[in-house]
Structures are given as structure tokens and as C-alpha cells.
Enzyme design. Sequence first.
Site, PDB file in Angstrom:
ATOM      1  N   ASP A 446       0.830  -1.205   0.000  1.00  0.00           N
ATOM      2  CA  ASP A 446       0.000   0.000   0.000  1.00  0.00           C
ATOM      3  C   ASP A 446       0.870   1.263   0.000  1.00  0.00           C
ATOM      4  O   ASP A 446       2.071   1.218   0.325  1.00  0.00           O
ATOM      5  CB  ASP A 446      -0.880  -0.018   1.266  1.00  0.00           C
ATOM      6  CG  ASP A 446      -2.209   0.676   1.072  1.00  0.00           C
ATOM      7  OD1 ASP A 446      -2.306   1.519   0.169  1.00  0.00           O
ATOM      8  OD2 ASP A 446      -3.140   0.379   1.839  1.00  0.00           O
ATOM      9  N   ASP A 509     -10.984   1.900  -2.763  1.00  0.00           N
ATOM     10  CA  ASP A 509     -11.486   1.603  -1.417  1.00  0.00           C
ATOM     11  C   ASP A 509     -13.002   1.659  -1.399  1.00  0.00           C
ATOM     12  O   ASP A 509     -13.630   1.327  -0.400  1.00  0.00           O
ATOM     13  CB  ASP A 509     -10.922   2.605  -0.401  1.00  0.00           C
ATOM     14  CG  ASP A 509      -9.506   2.242   0.020  1.00  0.00           C
ATOM     15  OD1 ASP A 509      -9.060   1.119  -0.286  1.00  0.00           O
ATOM     16  OD2 ASP A 509      -8.835   3.089   0.643  1.00  0.00           O
TER      17      ASP A 509
HETATM   18  C1  GLA Z   1      -5.698   1.785   2.378  1.00  0.00           C
HETATM   19  C2  GLA Z   1      -6.144   0.628   1.512  1.00  0.00           C
HETATM   20  C3  GLA Z   1      -7.168  -0.203   2.254  1.00  0.00           C
HETATM   21  C4  GLA Z   1      -6.581  -0.681   3.550  1.00  0.00           C
HETATM   22  C5  GLA Z   1      -6.088   0.498   4.386  1.00  0.00           C
HETATM   23  C6  GLA Z   1      -5.338   0.040   5.607  1.00  0.00           C
HETATM   24  O1  GLA Z   1      -6.723   2.715   2.541  1.00  0.00           O
HETATM   25  O2  GLA Z   1      -6.622   1.071   0.287  1.00  0.00           O
HETATM   26  O3  GLA Z   1      -7.593  -1.291   1.472  1.00  0.00           O
HETATM   27  O4  GLA Z   1      -5.532  -1.573   3.287  1.00  0.00           O
HETATM   28  O5  GLA Z   1      -5.229   1.337   3.630  1.00  0.00           O
HETATM   29  O6  GLA Z   1      -4.890   1.094   6.364  1.00  0.00           O
END
Ligand code: GLA
Length: 702
Positions: A446, A509
Site C-alpha cells: 500500500d 477503497d
Molecule cells: C488503504 C487501503 C485499504 C486498507 C487500508 C489500511 O486505505 O486502500 O484497502 O488496506 O489502507 O490502512
Amino acid sequence: MPIQFVKEKNIFVLHTAQTTYAFGIDNLGLLRHLYWGKRIDHIADFEIPDLAEISSNDPVLDLTLEEFPVFGGMRYKETCLKACFSDGTRDLEYKYVKYALKDNSLQVILRDTFYGLEISLDYTIHETQDLIERKATVTNHMDTDVAIEAIYSGQLHIPHQNLTLTATHGHWLAEFQEFKQKLGMGKTVLENRRGISTHNHNPFFILDNGATETLGDVYYGALKWSGNFKAVIEPRPYGTTLIQMGVNPHDCQLTLKAGDSFTTPEMIFGYTVGGFGTMSRNLHDYARKNLLQGADRPVLYNSWEATFFDVKSEEQIKLAKKASEMGVELFVIDDGWFGNRNSDADGLGDWYVNPEKFPDGLNPLIREVKSLGMKFGIWIEPEMVNPPTELMKKNPNWIYHSKNRQPDTSRNQMVLNLTLPEVKNFIFNMIDDLLANHDIDYIKWDANRPISQIGMTKEAGIRHVEAVYEIVQQIKQKYPQLLIEACASGGGRVDYGSLSYFDDFWTSDNTDPFDRLTIHKTYSYIYPIKAMRAWVTDHHYRPHLPLSFKFHSAMMGSLGMGCNILNFSEEEITESKQFIEAYKKIRPIIQNGDFYRLEHNSTNAYHLFEYTYGEEALLFAFLPQSHIYRASVNIKLQGLDENVDYSFSIPVARSANEIYEGLKSGNLTTKTKSGAYLMNHGIDLKLEGDYASTIIHFKKGE
Ligand code: GLA
């Protein structure tokens, strides 16, 4: 031979199955663009027009189409290379030197007429997919430095104006929002300045001349780059439309020392007369064959939306057991397992297993996951650091930060300076340790904020991205079976640069299954379905969505689940199990098949998608809101074999009276029809209820 050099005329002709791209060297040594479009086999017809200025205000260098125009002389158009020599000269002047041709690749060398600066242009043909890749390398053969102020991957020319641009805009939770606009006169710029990722625009262009999904001229391309990019599209005053793509020179300057060279990211581009559908299938095929080899992607469960930061060994084991009961193949623990990570304010950088949450480390959980027959995956965000961490205390100089300025935090975190070798080593070693000490099959990588304060070097915008690629590549070399998902607060790292190193994309997300249909559709213009991760979750904005709609939407890509399945009822578990089982059966068609966005002329707002693979096809139909008294939608399938008979089961449509009288819905009827019938006459489908959806599987009839 897909690439030919017509010696008498000094012309290069690059053929793909359906297209031709041609350029030549004129008597001044300029590399002149000649043609890009439908295939022309009679290559003797190509010729280099004489240079002719229109007036003293329309100089030849400005109006002549070049393959790689440089900044210098009377060129006022977009140029691909801008440099400054140590004596202060900023005008470039190039001449063709030589070429090298091998199988599907061509290299053309240009050189400055005075200074020791060489430009190499490299082209690779992907014949069957009608695609060409190109990149440029600049090399300093002098013993003094040269500053590269801008270098693009290449310039393209389309022999039309009045084109329509299709591209994406958006933001976090709203990635891949398609827009279409007619190009006026003047430039259109698509770009990213965030250093690391953007949800706002994506590095691709699609230009059409009145095309539909099935027919018409489409010129398209994408940049293999996961950082600052810039695409300039300009209908020129002299006719034609220019497109230039590459690393964004915004706040970026490279210094090439004696002997140094720099290679741009590749741009991949194509032309078709077959509309947007053919464009997508060509790119998907290219991606599957060249970048996404390997087994079909496993069905995953990710515990993020179930437990957020509050992960505990016992609870994760319970989730894993439930997931395996439902047929999940890969269990992924997301954020929250390391350091002092109880919120987004702490922990990033301290990559030890949190002892309160996992008193015996991660291995008991991993052992359990493995004993359940699943693979194990884990989330990391290696480019970042939170201020309260040990890492930050020990290495305050490891972040991007300008002197005499407060470092800026976003999501309470800062970006590590990956241009420092010690930071790169730290990240590689951290991941290597994690993998060496745990049986891990999958990483979700990420990156949750853009870069800022890159300081004086102005190279970080490029070097950071290169460092990410390098680390991922080194890790893959050491752990060849490992799959790595690219995520950047959702879909901030979806591009062909990432796809050359990573295996999966987290596209947003936003896991709302209806919103995702928009994201799926626009994503699918350019990127392959196999890499498109989509989960069934509890987190969406529309209450009472049927589980079937959630599954059908997520089954359009690589299926995942993110619900708190500990709260699932027995019925929900059973239903999920059935969907996962069904997905596994049709997965090869979804992940390896040809993809079609189906058009229809019904007033009902159906969303229709089709996949074909061998002698099978799948139709995905979604209807967010049904109008019970409206007629069915007529769906004409595509890509089938006309002479094959296909059997399929389709919901029986109830008449308005039958609905009124309460006749049961959901009955299926099985039919057999020829490919010709299905593609020309089509089938009539009527879905009922809100958020209605179905998948119809067409198989070669017995
Ligand atoms: C980001 C990702 C999510 C999750 C969060 C965790 O927002 O896109 O899918 O992994 O971080 O903090």
C-alpha cells in the site's frame, strides 16, 4: 518481417497484423513521422514529403511531424527532449546516425550535431495485439554534466482532428470516472504531480473518430509509469493531432554525468478500426501474455473491513476458519498487525509483529491458515513512516523533507526517501525478513499519501518510482511464487508500470458493488480483468443490497471477500459458499477470456458485460432499479462462433399480469441457440426487483 527498412527511401515501416506505422530519415537527418493507421502493405508507396514552410511565422521545424522533436531552433511545438549543456547552450540539434533491427524490435540512434549527446529510440512490435511499444534513452558521451530538463517517451501523430478523448478523472473512493470530450483547438493535458500515485487521472489516452464499442477508428495508448506523468494532446494548427506522453517534467530535472544514461518508461499504443471493444481486448491480451503469466488468481478473504486496526490472533483465526468454510483460497491480514499500530497515527516503519495482538507471533495464525488449505497474505506500506516510531526516531533524515520547513504529514505519515540507498536496503531487508520467517504467499503493498518536499535534487519523482520497481523485482527474484497486489489508498497505483512488476490491482477503497460497476467498466478500457481485485463487503452506501448483486459485481474480476463473516447467518454462509464455488468454475473464462462491454438500446438501465473463452461465454447483467411494466432488454452477444450451438439457462420473464397476480419469479428455462442467432437476433432478458443481477453461462451444446 514485421519491421522493414526501405533503403532507397530511408523509410522504416512497422507492421502489426492490422496496422502500419511509418517514419523516415530526410536529407537533413530529421526523423520524420509519416503514417499511423490501417495496414498498408504496399510499402513502396511511402515517401518523405519535402520540407516546406508556410510563412516566416510558420517555420518548417514547427509544422513538420517528427518522431522525437527536441527543444531547439524554431520549434515552438511540444518537444520530447529539453537539455542544458555545461556551457549554457540549451538548443538541441540532432541528426540520424544509424539503426539496428532484430525480429520485432527496432533501435534508431540520433546524435547531437555538436555535443556528445546520443538519443536512442526503441520500438517493439506486438503483432497480433496490434500494439507498439516505444521508449527513448539519452546518453551523455561528454566529460561534462548535462541537465535533462524534460524527456518524454515519444510523440505520436494522428491523421485526424475533431477527435473525442475518453479518459478518467476522479479522486479517492471515486477512481476511474470516465469522461468524454471533443477536442477543441488548444492543448489538453492529463497529468500527475503527486510523485507517487494519483486517483485523479490515469496515464492513458483514447481518441476516437465517432467510434462505438464494436466499430470505428480508435487511437489509444498508455504509459508504463507509476509516478508523475504528463500526456499532452493537441490538434495542431497545421492539421493532425499530436500526442506526447512521458514522465512529467514538473519539478523534475535529471543530471547526467559523463557516461550516464537515462531510459524513459515505455509507452504502449495501438490503433484499431474495431471500436473500443477491440482496443480493450488487444490490451488485455497483451497484458495476459506478457505481464500476467501464471495461474489464475485465488479467491481471497481480506480482514480489513471486518476488524480494521483491531486485529487479534484468535479473532483472525476465527475469520480464517469461516473463510475456508466458504471456499476461500487465500487469507489476507491487512493493516494493524505490526509495531504500535492501533490507528493510522503510529506503527508504519516498525515492522515487528505486535506482541499484544500476536503474543506468539504471526506463525500460529499462518499455521492455522495453511492447515485449512489456504494461502496466506499480509499488508505492508513500506514506503511510509509515522512520526512516533522507533524508525523515525533513529533515522530522522530518512524522509523527504526540505530544510527549514515543517515536514508535512498526511494520514499522519511521511514518505521515506527511497532515493537513499540505506532506505532502499532497509525496505528490501524488512520484506525479505518477513518472507524468510513466515510462510507468506501474497503481499498487499500500500501507499497512502503523495510525496512532497523532495528537496534540491529534483530527481526524486523519477528515482522513487524506480526504487519501488527495483525492490519489488528483487523480492520477486528471491520469492518467485509470491504475488504482490498494488494498492495506493485504493486505485492510486493502477497503471502499466505497476503491472510490469505487481500482480493484482486494488482498484478502489469504494467497495460499493454498484459504484464498482462504473470503476470496472472504465478500468476495463485499458487494464486486464485478471488483475482487477474486487471484494464483497459490508461497507457500501446502499442498504439492503442483495448478496447476489454484491457477488456478481465482485465476480467480474478476481473475487475477494471483505465482510465481517463472523456476523454472517448460516444462510449467508451457505449462499457465499455457493457463489464462491460457482466463481471457481467460471474463473478461467473471467480471468483469461475476451471481455466485452455490451451496448443496448433499452430504456432500462441495464449494465451488461460479456466474457468469451474457447467455446464458452458468460453474460453478466445488472439492473439497479427495475421497472416491472417495461419490456425486456434485447442483448446481442459478441465474439461467439456463429456455427456453434450454445446451451444456456435464462430467467423466465413474467408478464406484467403475472407479476400483478403474484406468480413466482426466479424460474429458469434452458435453451440452445446458434452463435449466429445469439449475436444477431440476440436474447431477451428481463430482470426484476431492485439491484437485480444474473450471470448466464453459455456452453457448447451437446
Ligand atoms: C488503504 C487501503 C485499504 C486498507 C487500508 C489500511 O486505505 O486502500 O484497502 O488496506 O489502507 O490502512
